[in-house]
Design a protein around this motif. Structure first.
Motif, short mmCIF file in Angstrom:
data_model
loop_
_atom_site.label_atom_id
_atom_site.label_comp_id
_atom_site.label_asym_id
_atom_site.label_seq_id
_atom_site.Cartn_x
_atom_site.Cartn_y
_atom_site.Cartn_z
N LYS A 1 0.83 -1.21 0.00
CA LYS A 1 0.00 0.00 0.00
C LYS A 1 0.87 1.26 0.00
CE LYS A 1 -2.99 2.75 2.96
NZ LYS A 1 -3.63 3.47 1.82
N LEU A 2 1.93 1.25 0.82
CA LEU A 2 2.82 2.41 0.91
C LEU A 2 3.52 2.67 -0.42
CD1 LEU A 2 4.19 4.58 2.67
CD2 LEU A 2 5.91 2.86 3.28
N LEU A 3 4.02 1.62 -1.07
CA LEU A 3 4.71 1.78 -2.36
C LEU A 3 3.75 2.30 -3.43
CD1 LEU A 3 6.87 -1.50 -2.40
CD2 LEU A 3 7.67 0.85 -1.99
N ALA A 4 2.52 1.77 -3.42
CA ALA A 4 1.53 2.24 -4.40
C ALA A 4 1.15 3.69 -4.14
CB ALA A 4 0.29 1.35 -4.35
N SER A 5 0.96 4.05 -2.88
CA SER A 5 0.59 5.43 -2.53
C SER A 5 1.68 6.41 -2.91
CB SER A 5 0.29 5.54 -1.03
OG SER A 5 -0.80 4.71 -0.67
N ASN A 6 2.92 6.00 -2.83
CA ASN A 6 4.05 6.86 -3.19
C ASN A 6 4.34 6.86 -4.68
OD1 ASN A 6 4.44 7.56 -0.51
ND2 ASN A 6 5.98 5.97 -0.15
N GLY A 7 3.60 6.04 -5.45
CA GLY A 7 3.81 5.97 -6.90
C GLY A 7 5.15 5.38 -7.28
N LYS A 8 5.64 4.47 -6.49
CA LYS A 8 6.93 3.84 -6.75
C LYS A 8 6.93 3.17 -8.13
CE LYS A 8 10.94 1.94 -5.39
NZ LYS A 8 12.14 2.72 -5.04
N ASN A 9 7.88 3.55 -8.99
CA ASN A 9 8.03 3.01 -10.35
C ASN A 9 6.81 3.27 -11.24
OD1 ASN A 9 10.62 1.99 -9.80
ND2 ASN A 9 9.80 0.00 -9.13
N GLY A 10 5.93 4.15 -10.79
CA GLY A 10 4.78 4.53 -11.61
C GLY A 10 3.79 3.40 -11.85
N THR A 11 3.66 2.48 -10.90
CA THR A 11 2.74 1.34 -11.07
C THR A 11 1.97 1.08 -9.78
OG1 THR A 11 4.34 -0.33 -10.33
CG2 THR A 11 4.36 0.24 -12.67
N SER A 12 1.00 0.19 -9.91
CA SER A 12 0.31 -0.33 -8.72
C SER A 12 1.22 -1.38 -8.08
CB SER A 12 -1.02 -0.96 -9.11
OG SER A 12 -1.88 0.00 -9.71
N TRP A 13 0.94 -1.68 -6.81
CA TRP A 13 1.69 -2.71 -6.10
C TRP A 13 0.70 -3.63 -5.42
CZ3 TRP A 13 7.07 -3.34 -5.74
CH2 TRP A 13 7.83 -2.35 -6.38
N GLY A 14 1.07 -4.88 -5.32
CA GLY A 14 0.16 -5.85 -4.70
C GLY A 14 0.90 -6.97 -3.99
N VAL A 15 0.12 -7.85 -3.40
CA VAL A 15 0.67 -9.00 -2.67
C VAL A 15 -0.09 -10.26 -3.07
CG1 VAL A 15 1.00 -10.07 -0.40
CG2 VAL A 15 1.39 -7.61 -0.69
N SER A 16 0.66 -11.30 -3.43
CA SER A 16 0.08 -12.63 -3.62
C SER A 16 0.37 -13.42 -2.35
CB SER A 16 0.70 -13.33 -4.84
OG SER A 16 0.26 -14.67 -4.90
N VAL A 17 -0.66 -13.61 -1.54
CA VAL A 17 -0.47 -14.28 -0.26
C VAL A 17 -0.09 -15.74 -0.46
CG1 VAL A 17 -1.59 -14.92 1.90
CG2 VAL A 17 -2.11 -12.71 0.83
N THR A 18 -0.73 -16.40 -1.41
CA THR A 18 -0.47 -17.81 -1.66
C THR A 18 1.00 -18.06 -2.02
OG1 THR A 18 -2.73 -18.09 -2.46
CG2 THR A 18 -1.15 -19.83 -3.00
N ASN A 19 1.55 -17.18 -2.83
CA ASN A 19 2.94 -17.33 -3.28
C ASN A 19 3.94 -16.61 -2.39
OD1 ASN A 19 2.54 -18.77 -6.00
ND2 ASN A 19 1.15 -17.02 -6.17
N GLY A 20 3.45 -15.78 -1.49
CA GLY A 20 4.36 -15.05 -0.61
C GLY A 20 5.21 -14.05 -1.36
N VAL A 21 4.59 -13.28 -2.27
CA VAL A 21 5.33 -12.34 -3.11
C VAL A 21 4.66 -10.97 -3.09
CG1 VAL A 21 6.12 -11.81 -5.46
CG2 VAL A 21 6.13 -14.18 -4.64
N LEU A 22 5.47 -9.95 -2.82
CA LEU A 22 5.06 -8.56 -2.99
C LEU A 22 5.52 -8.17 -4.39
CD1 LEU A 22 5.48 -5.68 -0.43
CD2 LEU A 22 5.95 -5.33 -2.84
N PHE A 23 4.60 -7.70 -5.24
CA PHE A 23 4.94 -7.48 -6.65
C PHE A 23 4.55 -6.09 -7.14
CE2 PHE A 23 0.72 -9.43 -6.50
CZ PHE A 23 -0.03 -8.58 -7.30
N SER A 24 5.15 -5.74 -8.26
CA SER A 24 4.84 -4.48 -8.94
C SER A 24 4.04 -4.80 -10.18
CB SER A 24 6.13 -3.76 -9.32
OG SER A 24 5.84 -2.62 -10.12
N GLY A 25 2.82 -4.19 -10.29
CA GLY A 25 1.96 -4.44 -11.45
C GLY A 25 0.51 -4.51 -11.04
#
Length: 198
Positions: free
Chosen positions: A103-127
Protein backbone atom coordinates in the motif's frame (compact mmCIF):
# COMPACT_ATOMS: atom_id res chain seq x y z
CA UNK A 1 65.04 -86.07 73.87
CA UNK A 2 64.48 -85.96 70.11
CA UNK A 3 60.95 -87.33 70.54
CA UNK A 4 60.21 -84.62 73.09
CA UNK A 5 61.44 -81.92 70.71
CA UNK A 6 59.25 -83.26 67.90
CA UNK A 7 56.19 -83.24 70.16
CA UNK A 8 56.96 -79.63 71.18
CA UNK A 9 57.31 -78.58 67.54
CA UNK A 10 54.05 -80.30 66.64
CA UNK A 11 52.28 -78.62 69.56
CA UNK A 12 53.65 -75.21 68.58
CA UNK A 13 52.56 -75.72 64.97
CA UNK A 14 48.98 -76.59 65.98
CA UNK A 15 48.84 -73.57 68.31
CA UNK A 16 50.06 -71.32 65.50
CA UNK A 17 47.45 -72.68 63.07
CA UNK A 18 44.68 -72.01 65.57
CA UNK A 19 45.80 -68.40 66.09
CA UNK A 20 45.98 -67.74 62.36
CA UNK A 21 42.55 -69.27 61.71
CA UNK A 22 40.95 -67.13 64.41
CA UNK A 23 42.45 -63.92 62.98
CA UNK A 24 39.79 -62.65 60.50
CA UNK A 25 40.73 -59.02 60.29
CA UNK A 26 44.19 -59.50 58.84
CA UNK A 27 44.71 -59.64 55.10
CA UNK A 28 47.59 -62.11 55.54
CA UNK A 29 49.51 -63.71 58.41
CA UNK A 30 53.02 -65.06 58.52
CA UNK A 31 54.18 -67.15 61.46
CA UNK A 32 57.70 -68.31 61.95
CA UNK A 33 58.93 -70.90 64.39
CA UNK A 34 62.09 -72.94 64.55
CA UNK A 35 63.39 -71.47 61.25
CA UNK A 36 60.16 -72.45 59.43
CA UNK A 37 57.72 -69.75 58.17
CA UNK A 38 54.10 -70.34 57.27
CA UNK A 39 52.11 -67.76 55.29
CA UNK A 40 48.32 -67.80 55.44
CA UNK A 41 46.61 -65.24 53.10
CA UNK A 42 43.21 -64.08 54.31
CA UNK A 43 40.90 -62.53 51.71
CA UNK A 44 38.65 -59.72 52.90
CA UNK A 45 35.03 -59.93 51.77
CA UNK A 46 34.75 -56.11 51.67
CA UNK A 47 37.79 -55.83 49.43
CA UNK A 48 36.38 -58.47 47.13
CA UNK A 49 33.13 -56.57 46.84
CA UNK A 50 34.90 -53.29 46.17
CA UNK A 51 36.74 -54.93 43.30
CA UNK A 52 33.49 -55.82 41.54
CA UNK A 53 32.16 -53.33 38.96
CA UNK A 54 28.43 -52.59 39.22
CA UNK A 55 26.36 -52.82 35.99
CA UNK A 56 22.77 -52.43 34.77
CA UNK A 57 20.36 -55.28 35.21
CA UNK A 58 17.93 -56.25 32.45
CA UNK A 59 15.05 -54.70 34.41
CA UNK A 60 16.89 -51.40 34.76
CA UNK A 61 17.66 -51.33 31.05
CA UNK A 62 14.01 -51.97 30.22
CA UNK A 63 12.94 -49.14 32.53
CA UNK A 64 15.36 -46.75 30.80
CA UNK A 65 14.16 -47.77 27.33
CA UNK A 66 10.51 -47.42 28.37
CA UNK A 67 11.12 -43.97 29.85
CA UNK A 68 12.81 -42.76 26.65
CA UNK A 69 9.94 -44.14 24.55
CA UNK A 70 7.31 -42.38 26.69
CA UNK A 71 9.16 -39.07 26.60
CA UNK A 72 9.52 -39.31 22.83
CA UNK A 73 5.85 -40.15 22.35
CA UNK A 74 4.84 -37.07 24.36
CA UNK A 75 7.61 -34.69 23.32
CA UNK A 76 7.58 -35.08 19.52
CA UNK A 77 3.89 -34.10 19.06
CA UNK A 78 4.33 -31.17 21.44
CA UNK A 79 7.36 -29.95 19.50
CA UNK A 80 5.47 -30.27 16.21
CA UNK A 81 2.55 -28.27 17.63
CA UNK A 82 4.91 -25.58 18.89
CA UNK A 83 6.73 -25.38 15.54
CA UNK A 84 3.49 -25.24 13.55
CA UNK A 85 2.10 -22.47 15.75
CA UNK A 86 5.36 -20.53 15.47
CA UNK A 87 5.13 -20.80 11.66
CA UNK A 88 1.60 -19.41 11.77
CA UNK A 89 2.56 -16.41 13.93
CA UNK A 90 5.53 -15.63 11.70
CA UNK A 91 3.49 -15.90 8.48
CA UNK A 92 0.67 -13.71 9.78
CA UNK A 93 3.09 -10.97 10.85
CA UNK A 94 5.08 -11.10 7.60
CA UNK A 95 1.98 -10.98 5.39
CA UNK A 96 0.61 -8.04 7.39
CA UNK A 97 3.88 -6.19 6.83
CA UNK A 98 3.87 -7.12 3.11
CA UNK A 99 0.34 -5.80 2.60
CA UNK A 100 1.05 -2.51 4.34
CA UNK A 101 4.33 -2.11 2.44
CA UNK A 102 2.55 -2.69 -0.89
CA UNK A 103 0.00 0.00 0.00
CA UNK A 104 2.82 2.41 0.91
CA UNK A 105 4.71 1.78 -2.36
CA UNK A 106 1.53 2.24 -4.40
CA UNK A 107 0.59 5.43 -2.53
CA UNK A 108 4.05 6.86 -3.19
CA UNK A 109 3.81 5.97 -6.90
CA UNK A 110 6.93 3.84 -6.75
CA UNK A 111 8.03 3.01 -10.35
CA UNK A 112 4.78 4.53 -11.61
CA UNK A 113 2.74 1.34 -11.07
CA UNK A 114 0.31 -0.33 -8.72
CA UNK A 115 1.69 -2.71 -6.10
CA UNK A 116 0.16 -5.85 -4.70
CA UNK A 117 0.67 -9.00 -2.67
CA UNK A 118 0.08 -12.63 -3.62
CA UNK A 119 -0.47 -14.28 -0.26
CA UNK A 120 -0.47 -17.81 -1.66
CA UNK A 121 2.94 -17.33 -3.28
CA UNK A 122 4.36 -15.05 -0.61
CA UNK A 123 5.33 -12.34 -3.11
CA UNK A 124 5.06 -8.56 -2.99
CA UNK A 125 4.94 -7.48 -6.65
CA UNK A 126 4.84 -4.48 -8.94
CA UNK A 127 1.96 -4.44 -11.45
CA UNK A 128 -1.77 -4.77 -11.82
CA UNK A 129 -1.77 -8.51 -11.00
CA UNK A 130 0.56 -11.29 -9.94
CA UNK A 131 0.31 -12.88 -13.40
CA UNK A 132 1.38 -9.69 -15.24
CA UNK A 133 3.87 -8.41 -12.65
CA UNK A 134 7.40 -7.17 -13.20
CA UNK A 135 9.30 -10.13 -11.76
CA UNK A 136 12.51 -8.09 -11.45
CA UNK A 137 10.89 -6.10 -8.62
CA UNK A 138 9.53 -9.07 -6.65
CA UNK A 139 10.02 -9.11 -2.89
CA UNK A 140 9.76 -12.60 -1.43
CA UNK A 141 8.09 -13.55 1.84
CA UNK A 142 8.65 -17.28 2.31
CA UNK A 143 5.56 -19.21 3.35
CA UNK A 144 6.29 -22.38 5.39
CA UNK A 145 4.98 -25.64 3.94
CA UNK A 146 2.79 -26.04 7.01
CA UNK A 147 0.78 -22.90 6.09
CA UNK A 148 -2.03 -22.60 3.56
CA UNK A 149 -3.98 -19.47 2.57
CA UNK A 150 -7.70 -18.94 2.04
CA UNK A 151 -10.12 -16.03 1.86
CA UNK A 152 -8.50 -13.05 0.15
CA UNK A 153 -5.28 -14.34 -1.39
CA UNK A 154 -4.31 -11.46 -3.71
CA UNK A 155 -4.62 -7.72 -3.11
CA UNK A 156 -3.53 -4.96 -5.51
CA UNK A 157 -3.29 -1.34 -4.32
CA UNK A 158 -3.96 1.44 -6.82
CA UNK A 159 -1.19 3.84 -7.69
CA UNK A 160 -1.23 7.10 -5.65
CA UNK A 161 -4.53 6.38 -3.84
CA UNK A 162 -3.52 3.07 -2.25
CA UNK A 163 -7.09 1.82 -2.52
CA UNK A 164 -7.18 -2.00 -2.45
CA UNK A 165 -8.68 -4.07 -5.26
CA UNK A 166 -10.51 -6.16 -2.68
CA UNK A 167 -11.26 -5.97 1.02
CA UNK A 168 -11.89 -8.71 3.53
CA UNK A 169 -10.04 -11.36 5.48
CA UNK A 170 -6.77 -13.04 4.59
CA UNK A 171 -6.84 -16.37 6.43
CA UNK A 172 -3.71 -18.42 7.09
CA UNK A 173 -4.11 -21.97 8.38
CA UNK A 174 -1.45 -24.30 9.77
CA UNK A 175 -1.50 -28.11 9.72
CA UNK A 176 -3.15 -28.18 13.17
CA UNK A 177 -6.14 -26.27 11.73
CA UNK A 178 -5.21 -23.16 13.73
CA UNK A 179 -6.00 -19.90 11.96
CA UNK A 180 -4.46 -16.46 11.76
CA UNK A 181 -6.60 -13.67 10.24
CA UNK A 182 -5.53 -10.42 8.60
CA UNK A 183 -8.20 -7.79 7.88
CA UNK A 184 -7.82 -5.47 4.87
CA UNK A 185 -10.16 -2.48 5.12
CA UNK A 186 -11.44 -0.11 2.43
CA UNK A 187 -8.50 2.25 2.97
CA UNK A 188 -6.06 -0.59 2.27
CA UNK A 189 -4.80 -0.87 5.83
CA UNK A 190 -3.98 -4.41 6.95
CA UNK A 191 -4.46 -5.27 10.60
CA UNK A 192 -4.39 -8.47 12.66
CA UNK A 193 -7.83 -10.00 13.14
CA UNK A 194 -9.05 -12.70 15.51
CA UNK A 195 -6.73 -15.67 15.90
CA UNK A 196 -8.12 -19.19 16.32
CA UNK A 197 -5.76 -21.47 18.26
CA UNK A 198 -6.61 -24.99 19.47
Amino acid sequence: SQSLQKRRRSSMFRTTLQKVTQSKERSSSTVCGHNICYSFPMHSTSKYRRGMRPGFSFLEMMLIVTTIAVLSAVGIPLFHTFQSRSDLYTSVNEMTQALNRAKLLASNGKNGTSWGVSVTNGVLFSGNSYATRNTALDELYDMPLTITASGVTEVVFQQLTGVPSVTGSVILINDNDEQGVIQVNSLGVATLGNQSLN
